[in-house]
Design an enzyme around this catalytic site. Structure first.
Site, PDB file in Angstrom:
ATOM      1  N   ASP A  70       0.833  -1.205   0.000  1.00 40.19           N
ATOM      2  CA  ASP A  70       0.000   0.000   0.000  1.00 40.19           C
ATOM      3  C   ASP A  70       0.872   1.262   0.000  1.00 40.19           C
ATOM      4  OD1 ASP A  70       0.907  -0.113   2.585  1.00 40.19           O
ATOM      5  OD2 ASP A  70      -1.054   0.158   3.535  1.00 40.19           O
ATOM      6  N   SER A  71       2.205   1.082   0.008  1.00 45.41           N
ATOM      7  CA  SER A  71       3.125   2.212  -0.216  1.00 45.41           C
ATOM      8  C   SER A  71       2.850   2.816  -1.593  1.00 45.41           C
ATOM      9  CB  SER A  71       4.579   1.749  -0.119  1.00 45.41           C
ATOM     10  OG  SER A  71       4.791   0.579  -0.896  1.00 45.41           O
ATOM     11  N   ASP A 117      -1.310  -6.307  -0.463  1.00 50.63           N
ATOM     12  CA  ASP A 117      -1.374  -5.628   0.834  1.00 50.63           C
ATOM     13  C   ASP A 117      -2.804  -5.157   1.078  1.00 50.63           C
ATOM     14  OD1 ASP A 117      -0.089  -4.776   3.077  1.00 50.63           O
ATOM     15  OD2 ASP A 117       0.971  -3.101   2.126  1.00 50.63           O
ATOM     16  N   LYS A 156      -1.236  -9.488   2.848  1.00 47.79           N
ATOM     17  CA  LYS A 156      -0.471  -9.008   4.013  1.00 47.79           C
ATOM     18  C   LYS A 156      -1.348  -8.033   4.777  1.00 47.79           C
ATOM     19  CE  LYS A 156       2.970  -5.790   3.779  1.00 47.79           C
ATOM     20  NZ  LYS A 156       2.450  -4.746   4.692  1.00 47.79           N
ATOM     21  N   GLU A 172      -1.342  -5.476   8.578  1.00 49.65           N
ATOM     22  CA  GLU A 172      -0.557  -4.930   9.683  1.00 49.65           C
ATOM     23  C   GLU A 172      -1.225  -5.236  11.025  1.00 49.65           C
ATOM     24  OE1 GLU A 172       0.181  -0.735   9.059  1.00 49.65           O
ATOM     25  OE2 GLU A 172       1.003  -1.080   7.053  1.00 49.65           O
ATOM     26  N   GLU A 195       9.138  -4.107  10.431  1.00 48.98           N
ATOM     27  CA  GLU A 195       9.494  -2.786   9.892  1.00 48.98           C
ATOM     28  C   GLU A 195       9.919  -1.832  11.006  1.00 48.98           C
ATOM     29  OE1 GLU A 195       6.739  -0.949   7.163  1.00 48.98           O
ATOM     30  OE2 GLU A 195       7.878   0.936   7.182  1.00 48.98           O
TER      31      GLU A 195
END
Ligand code: KIV
Length: 267
Positions: A46-47, A85, A115, A117, A184
């Protein structure tokens, strides 16, 4: 490098062995050239929100945008494991919401895994997905989707308490059934301890050299993002400068009537 398609089993088996090479990619060419370079994992991170769409954080990106880019990256990804993501707001409401949106990635794109978080707080959701056939890559430490809650991008896992919380998160994600985990923005010693403690591979970004693998945001490592270069990024190319040089040269040649030449024209 083998020509065999990489699966989550390949990744799990790499624990403690050869380092897992991961890059982000967001479209057909970035995935194609990363796949050809032989990376193990292509993450449609999602960057994308920041490095491609120009937002300040990853928070605004939507499911539809992530699906669109995952499909595009999928067309260039033949051998690497393609990971999608899950964007902010697509899974935090609870396991049912996470399942519905993770299913969309598996049904509507070529991604075979997602993925998300979160550590202890996301364990129930990770368990809900994995027992229903959706492989999950975890992501703990600095979690960019929580930037507003953290009050900025801050290194996590510092001090005794920070390390304890990080280890709790790592164990919770592993016990919930994740096949790997991104670490991270944590001190290298903390990453070493988490990596030694877990039986699933750790993939670090800004987490030092002791992880089972490394991931970088492609646009950062290629010099295609001009707003900020984090300390942990190594620039392997300056494609932004090269792009500007090439377009400037094109503009000059058009202005001066030097392009197109005979070889670029039809009789
Ligand atoms: O979105 C992303 O690019 C990521 C990586 C930093 C792991 O989550």
């Amino acid at each position: 490098m083998t020509d065999k398609k990489i699966t989550i089993n390949t990744i799990k088996e790499m624990k403690g062995g050869d380092r897992i090479v991961t890059v982000t990619a967001y479209d057909y060419p970035s995935a194609l050239y990363s796949d050809r370079a032989g990376v193990h994992i292509i993450l449609v991170g999602d960057s994308l929100a920041q490095v491609v769409l120009g937002y300040d954080t990853t928070v605004p990106i939507t499911m539809d945008e992530m699906l669109h880019h995952t499909r595009a990256a999928g067309r260039g990804c033949h051998r690497s494991l393609l990971v999608a993501d899950m964007p902010f707001g697509s899974y935090q409401a609870g396991p049912a919401q996470a399942f519905e949106n993770a299913c969309r990635f598996l049904k509507e794109t070529p991604a075979s895994t997602v993925k998300l978080e979160g550590g202890v707080t996301m364990a129930e959701t990770i368990g809900f997905l994995t027992v229903r056939g959706i492989p999950v890559m975890g992501h703990i430490g600095l979690m960019p989707q929580s930037v507003h809650q953290m009050g900025g991008y801050r290194i996590q896992g510092r001090g005794e308490e920070g390390l304890r919380a990080l280890l709790d998160d790592a164990r919770a994600v592993q016990d919930a059934g994740a096949y790997s985990i991104v670490l991270e923005g944590i001190p290298q010693e903390a990453a070493r301890q988490v990596t030694e403690e877990l039986s699933i591979p750790t993939i670090g970004i800004g987490a030092g050299p002791h992880c089972d693998g490394q991931v970088l945001v492609l646009n950062d490592m290629l010099g295609l993002y001009d707003k900020f270069v984090p300390k942990f990024v190594k620039r392997y190319a300056e494609l932004g400068q090269e792009m500007q040089r090439a377009v400037t040269e094109f503009a000059k040649e058009v202005t001066e009537g030097k392009f197109p030449e005979k070889e670029h024209s039809y009789d």
